[in-house]
Design a protein around this motif. Structure first.
Motif, PDB file in Angstrom:
ATOM      1  N   THR A  63      43.717  41.624  49.126  1.00 21.31           N
ATOM      2  CA  THR A  63      44.047  42.506  48.000  1.00 21.31           C
ATOM      3  C   THR A  63      43.788  41.815  46.668  1.00 21.31           C
ATOM      4  OG1 THR A  63      45.664  43.711  49.325  1.00 21.31           O
ATOM      5  CG2 THR A  63      45.891  43.873  46.942  1.00 21.31           C
ATOM      6  N   VAL A  64      44.077  40.530  46.576  1.00 17.29           N
ATOM      7  CA  VAL A  64      43.791  39.777  45.347  1.00 17.29           C
ATOM      8  C   VAL A  64      42.281  39.757  45.096  1.00 17.29           C
ATOM      9  CG1 VAL A  64      43.845  37.495  44.269  1.00 17.29           C
ATOM     10  CG2 VAL A  64      45.884  38.386  45.409  1.00 17.29           C
ATOM     11  N   VAL A  65      41.499  39.552  46.141  1.00 18.55           N
ATOM     12  CA  VAL A  65      40.038  39.539  45.986  1.00 18.55           C
ATOM     13  C   VAL A  65      39.555  40.904  45.512  1.00 18.55           C
ATOM     14  CG1 VAL A  65      37.833  39.347  47.206  1.00 18.55           C
ATOM     15  CG2 VAL A  65      39.672  37.708  47.676  1.00 18.55           C
ATOM     16  N   ASP A  66      40.115  41.964  46.087  1.00 12.20           N
ATOM     17  CA  ASP A  66      39.710  43.325  45.750  1.00 12.20           C
ATOM     18  C   ASP A  66      40.203  43.732  44.364  1.00 12.20           C
ATOM     19  OD1 ASP A  66      38.618  45.913  46.157  1.00 12.20           O
ATOM     20  OD2 ASP A  66      40.527  46.629  46.949  1.00 12.20           O
ATOM     21  N   GLN A  85      45.165  30.239  45.569  1.00  9.60           N
ATOM     22  CA  GLN A  85      43.963  30.121  46.406  1.00  9.60           C
ATOM     23  C   GLN A  85      43.259  31.469  46.531  1.00  9.60           C
ATOM     24  OE1 GLN A  85      45.900  28.437  49.843  1.00  9.60           O
ATOM     25  NE2 GLN A  85      45.269  26.344  49.315  1.00  9.60           N
ATOM     26  N   ALA A  86      44.030  32.549  46.637  1.00  5.93           N
ATOM     27  CA  ALA A  86      43.437  33.887  46.713  1.00  5.93           C
ATOM     28  C   ALA A  86      42.686  34.209  45.422  1.00  5.93           C
ATOM     29  CB  ALA A  86      44.517  34.930  46.995  1.00  5.93           C
ATOM     30  N   GLU A 143      41.338  32.013  43.453  1.00  7.03           N
ATOM     31  CA  GLU A 143      40.136  31.168  43.464  1.00  7.03           C
ATOM     32  C   GLU A 143      39.055  31.774  44.354  1.00  7.03           C
ATOM     33  OE1 GLU A 143      41.649  27.315  44.569  1.00  7.03           O
ATOM     34  OE2 GLU A 143      42.787  27.143  42.712  1.00  7.03           O
ATOM     35  N   LEU A 144      39.457  32.344  45.489  1.00  5.80           N
ATOM     36  CA  LEU A 144      38.499  33.034  46.356  1.00  5.80           C
ATOM     37  C   LEU A 144      37.885  34.218  45.626  1.00  5.80           C
ATOM     38  CD1 LEU A 144      37.127  33.540  49.113  1.00  5.80           C
ATOM     39  CD2 LEU A 144      39.203  34.797  49.786  1.00  5.80           C
ATOM     40  N   ALA A 145      38.710  34.969  44.919  1.00  6.48           N
ATOM     41  CA  ALA A 145      38.197  36.100  44.132  1.00  6.48           C
ATOM     42  C   ALA A 145      37.181  35.627  43.104  1.00  6.48           C
ATOM     43  CB  ALA A 145      39.356  36.832  43.451  1.00  6.48           C
ATOM     44  N   ALA A 146      37.442  34.491  42.475  1.00  8.83           N
ATOM     45  CA  ALA A 146      36.513  33.957  41.475  1.00  8.83           C
ATOM     46  C   ALA A 146      35.187  33.555  42.118  1.00  8.83           C
ATOM     47  CB  ALA A 146      37.143  32.771  40.746  1.00  8.83           C
ATOM     48  N   VAL A 147      35.241  32.943  43.297  1.00  6.63           N
ATOM     49  CA  VAL A 147      34.024  32.541  44.010  1.00  6.63           C
ATOM     50  C   VAL A 147      33.174  33.769  44.350  1.00  6.63           C
ATOM     51  CG1 VAL A 147      33.178  31.594  46.204  1.00  6.63           C
ATOM     52  CG2 VAL A 147      34.960  30.389  44.933  1.00  6.63           C
ATOM     53  N   LEU A 148      33.835  34.863  44.686  1.00  6.26           N
ATOM     54  CA  LEU A 148      33.131  36.082  45.113  1.00  6.26           C
ATOM     55  C   LEU A 148      32.886  37.060  43.958  1.00  6.26           C
ATOM     56  CD1 LEU A 148      35.003  36.697  48.472  1.00  6.26           C
ATOM     57  CD2 LEU A 148      32.639  35.925  48.180  1.00  6.26           C
ATOM     58  N   GLU A 149      33.195  36.660  42.742  1.00 10.08           N
ATOM     59  CA  GLU A 149      33.136  37.573  41.597  1.00 10.08           C
ATOM     60  C   GLU A 149      31.794  38.293  41.449  1.00 10.08           C
ATOM     61  OE1 GLU A 149      34.007  37.556  36.807  1.00 10.08           O
ATOM     62  OE2 GLU A 149      34.427  35.779  38.000  1.00 10.08           O
ATOM     63  N   GLY A 150      30.692  37.625  41.657  1.00 13.38           N
ATOM     64  CA  GLY A 150      29.385  38.251  41.473  1.00 13.38           C
ATOM     65  C   GLY A 150      28.842  38.962  42.698  1.00 13.38           C
ATOM     66  N   VAL A 151      29.608  38.987  43.764  1.00 15.96           N
ATOM     67  CA  VAL A 151      29.159  39.612  45.005  1.00 15.96           C
ATOM     68  C   VAL A 151      29.662  41.050  45.059  1.00 15.96           C
ATOM     69  CG1 VAL A 151      29.239  39.518  47.530  1.00 15.96           C
ATOM     70  CG2 VAL A 151      29.181  37.392  46.194  1.00 15.96           C
ATOM     71  N   ARG A 152      28.768  41.979  45.271  1.00 16.54           N
ATOM     72  CA  ARG A 152      29.150  43.385  45.425  1.00 16.54           C
ATOM     73  C   ARG A 152      29.591  43.604  46.873  1.00 16.54           C
ATOM     74  NH1 ARG A 152      23.770  45.623  43.016  1.00 16.54           N
ATOM     75  NH2 ARG A 152      23.833  44.503  41.063  1.00 16.54           N
TER      76      ARG A 152
END
Length: 181
Positions: free
Chosen positions: A83-86, A54-55, A57-66
């Motif tokens: 940390t996974v998102v970062d 899930q983390a 997947e969250l990173a993928a959703v936010l991939e284009g967001v700076r």
């Protein structure tokens, strides 16, 4: 679960003096306590394999967001999700103020217990060694206020907990306690 709160932002998600603060609010991935169906509160509970997915997947959703800043609670389930998102831990700022509510004697118990449900909604009830709803709100409000002060513009991610995120939304949207739940 990801919630975005913003005024106006450009298509590039780039911070500038004309772009207000955009706050993304997400809950940590599934934890061992979530699987067990118990109230975790301030107890550390690791992410499950599904929670780590899930983390991602969250990173993928936010991939284009700076993201200009990433905040989590100090509990590992929140911090590990952030940390996974970062992609690394160095930008994640872990704050005690974003921890889940301390459920007192109900920690480890069932979230649907009638006495717990009644008592958790009382502003002054500290749940026998835990944290009252009023104190919990004040703690989260102070953290959100600091985050907004430190980041007047740009994109910020807050990775919190179920009840914590309700309080974050309560602060940001000026909701009553009843509206936030």
């Amino acid at each position: 679960v990801l919630t975005t709160l913003a005024g106006v932002a450009d298509a590039q998600n780039a911070p500038s003096a004309s772009v207000p603060l955009r706050i993304y609010v997400a809950r940590h991935g599934e934890s061992e306590s979530n699987v067990a169906g118990t109230l975790t509160g301030w107890t550390d509970s690791r992410l499950t394999a599904r929670g780590r997915q899930q983390a991602k997947e969250l990173a993928a959703v936010l991939e284009g967001v700076r993201l200009n800043a990433i905040y989590s609670s100090t509990l590992s389930r929140s911090r590990d999700t952030a940390t996974v998102v970062d992609g690394r831990a160095r930008r994640v700022q872990a704050l005690d103020g974003l921890r889940e509510r301390n459920w007192g004697r109900y920690t480890g118990g069932a979230p649907g217990a009638p006495e717990f449900l009644r008592r958790r909604a009382l502003d002054d009830d500290s749940l026998d060694g835990g944290e009252s709803r009023a104190a919990f709100y004040q703690r989260v409000r102070a953290s959100v206020t600091d985050i907004r002060r430190q980041n007047p513009v740009g994109n910020v991610l807050i990775v919190g907990h179920g009840a914590t995120n309700q309080q974050v939304l309560r602060v940001l949207l000026d909701l009553t306690a009843e509206q936030a739940e």
